[in-house]
Design an enzyme around this catalytic site. Structure first.
Site, PDB file in Angstrom:
ATOM      1  N   ASN A  10       0.872  -1.170   0.000  1.00  0.00           N
ATOM      2  CA  ASN A  10       0.000   0.000   0.000  1.00  0.00           C
ATOM      3  C   ASN A  10       0.914   1.227   0.000  1.00  0.00           C
ATOM      4  OD1 ASN A  10      -1.863   2.007   0.415  1.00  0.00           O
ATOM      5  ND2 ASN A  10      -2.391   1.408   2.514  1.00  0.00           N
ATOM      6  N   TRP A  11       1.079   1.790  -1.174  1.00  0.00           N
ATOM      7  CA  TRP A  11       2.023   2.915  -1.289  1.00  0.00           C
ATOM      8  C   TRP A  11       1.459   4.220  -0.729  1.00  0.00           C
ATOM      9  CZ3 TRP A  11       4.082   2.285  -7.034  1.00  0.00           C
ATOM     10  CH2 TRP A  11       4.986   1.223  -7.059  1.00  0.00           C
ATOM     11  N   LYS A  12       0.171   4.236  -0.446  1.00  0.00           N
ATOM     12  CA  LYS A  12      -0.486   5.455   0.061  1.00  0.00           C
ATOM     13  C   LYS A  12      -0.187   6.641  -0.881  1.00  0.00           C
ATOM     14  CE  LYS A  12      -0.334   3.425   4.632  1.00  0.00           C
ATOM     15  NZ  LYS A  12      -0.208   3.571   6.068  1.00  0.00           N
ATOM     16  N   HIS A  97      -9.628   1.562   4.612  1.00  0.00           N
ATOM     17  CA  HIS A  97      -8.362   1.718   5.326  1.00  0.00           C
ATOM     18  C   HIS A  97      -8.566   2.682   6.498  1.00  0.00           C
ATOM     19  CE1 HIS A  97      -4.266   2.848   6.293  1.00  0.00           C
ATOM     20  NE2 HIS A  97      -3.911   1.698   5.751  1.00  0.00           N
ATOM     21  N   GLU A  99      -6.894   5.055   7.604  1.00  0.00           N
ATOM     22  CA  GLU A  99      -6.653   6.472   7.310  1.00  0.00           C
ATOM     23  C   GLU A  99      -7.883   7.107   6.676  1.00  0.00           C
ATOM     24  OE1 GLU A  99      -2.965   5.822   5.254  1.00  0.00           O
ATOM     25  OE2 GLU A  99      -2.061   5.289   7.172  1.00  0.00           O
ATOM     26  N   GLU A 169      -5.728  -4.655  10.831  1.00  0.00           N
ATOM     27  CA  GLU A 169      -4.709  -3.639  11.046  1.00  0.00           C
ATOM     28  C   GLU A 169      -5.019  -2.853  12.323  1.00  0.00           C
ATOM     29  OE1 GLU A 169      -2.628  -2.569   7.156  1.00  0.00           O
ATOM     30  OE2 GLU A 169      -4.466  -1.416   7.147  1.00  0.00           O
ATOM     31  N   GLY A 175       2.238   2.349  10.951  1.00  0.00           N
ATOM     32  CA  GLY A 175       3.205   3.422  10.756  1.00  0.00           C
ATOM     33  C   GLY A 175       4.036   3.772  11.974  1.00  0.00           C
ATOM     34  N   SER A 213       3.071  -2.021  10.562  1.00  0.00           N
ATOM     35  CA  SER A 213       4.518  -2.096  10.813  1.00  0.00           C
ATOM     36  C   SER A 213       5.133  -3.460  10.531  1.00  0.00           C
ATOM     37  CB  SER A 213       4.826  -1.635  12.238  1.00  0.00           C
ATOM     38  OG  SER A 213       4.461  -0.276  12.402  1.00  0.00           O
TER      39      SER A 213
HETATM   40  P1  PGA Z   1       2.584   0.415   7.815  1.00  0.00           P
HETATM   41  O1  PGA Z   1       1.167   0.681   7.122  1.00  0.00           O
HETATM   42  O2  PGA Z   1       3.125  -0.868   7.227  1.00  0.00           O
HETATM   43  O3  PGA Z   1       3.403   1.595   7.489  1.00  0.00           O
HETATM   44  O4  PGA Z   1       2.326   0.269   9.288  1.00  0.00           O
HETATM   45  C1  PGA Z   1       0.247  -0.364   6.960  1.00  0.00           C
HETATM   46  C2  PGA Z   1      -1.032   0.156   6.391  1.00  0.00           C
HETATM   47  O5  PGA Z   1      -1.408   1.306   6.686  1.00  0.00           O
HETATM   48  O6  PGA Z   1      -1.711  -0.542   5.634  1.00  0.00           O
END
Ligand code: PGA
Length: 250
Positions: A10-12, A97, A99, A169, A175, A213
């Site tokens: 997931n490159w966001k 997600h 976010e 998650e 993150g 993470s």
């Molecule tokens: P992360 O993000 O690996 O940087 O914790 C995971 C995600 O948001 O899907």
């Protein structure tokens, strides 16, 4: 290990088209036979169409979008519809997600409509669920996961033959550089499995993933947990060598 597995990047909101194509060209030169995992890369909308053209050259990689509109078409400035994603041959889409749930205030009801649209399209969904740190501390994890799963699947009859990925998650692990500990992943994956077992999922194959993470040092340990069929990876997927290092371990 011979369990079905998925390694999702997931490159966001990262990578220009040049950076994205460089990454794909690099991965194309790597030995992808080192793992039987399905590799799925989720770039930004602006990179998706170009990268999908690589699919024919690198048959081990498929591509996914990071979101889709809950509406079919019309006056929704800035949104991208499910038929637009279908028209470029996109295979997957991330839904719900954290976010988007937290920053964009996406509601469970909206996520249910998105899942329904994806279910009735040529794409397959990657549903994200997970509790906040406060919910975790208050012992509400089970309740939160149950609500997120049941509402997301509200409009599905599960008659279509679909692969549905559910990424657990925990928001407090995303993150941060520190994944959830093995014990809590184990117990929450078990909770999710039980919730799913109570749904008649008929012709759909549901796989559970972990996200939060994941890196090259914790990947094989987390992957060894029963019913963890892979990862949704943010930060560590941005660097092609690190992402490949995780991929070859699962
Ligand atoms: P992360 O993000 O690996 O940087 O914790 C995971 C995600 O948001 O899907």
């Amino acid at each position: 290990m011979s369990k079905t597995s998925f390694c999702i990047a997931n490159w966001k909101m990262n990578k220009t088209i040049q950076e994205a194509t460089d990454y794909i060209e690099k991965i194309n030169k790597m030995d992808l036979s080192k793992s039987s995992a399905k590799m799925i890369i989720c770039p930004s909308y602006t990179n998706l169409n170009d990268l999908i053209r690589y699919e024919n050259k690198i048959n081990k990689i498929t591509f996914g979008a990071q979101n889709v509109s809950s509406e079919n078409k019309g006056s929704f400035t800035g949104e991208v519809s499910i038929s637009m994603l279908e028209s470029i041959g996109c295979s997957w889409v991330i839904i719900g997600h954290s976010e988007r749930r937290l920053i964009m205030q996406e509601k469970d009801s909206e996520i249910a409509r998105k899942i329904e649209l994806v279910y009735n399209s040529t794409l397959n969904p990657i549903l994200c669920i997970g509790e906040t740190s406060a919910e975790n501390k208050n012992g509400e994890t089970h309740k939160v996961l149950e609500r997120q799963i049941n509402t997301a699947f509200e409009y599905l009859d599960f008659e279509n033959n679909k692969e549905i990925l559910i990424a657990y998650e925990p928001i407090w692990a995303i993150g941060t550089g520190t994944a959830a500990d093995r014990k809590s992943i184990e117990s929450n994956i078990k909770i999710i499995k039980n919730i799913i077992n109570n749904i008649n999922t008929k012709n759909c194959n549901i796989y559970l993933l972990y996200g939060g993470s994941v890196d090259e040092n914790n990947a094989s340990d987390i992957f060894s947990i029963d019913d963890v069929n892979g990862f949704l990876i943010g930060t560590s997927s941005l660097d092609v060598e690190r992402f490949y290092d995780i991929y070859r371990q699962i």
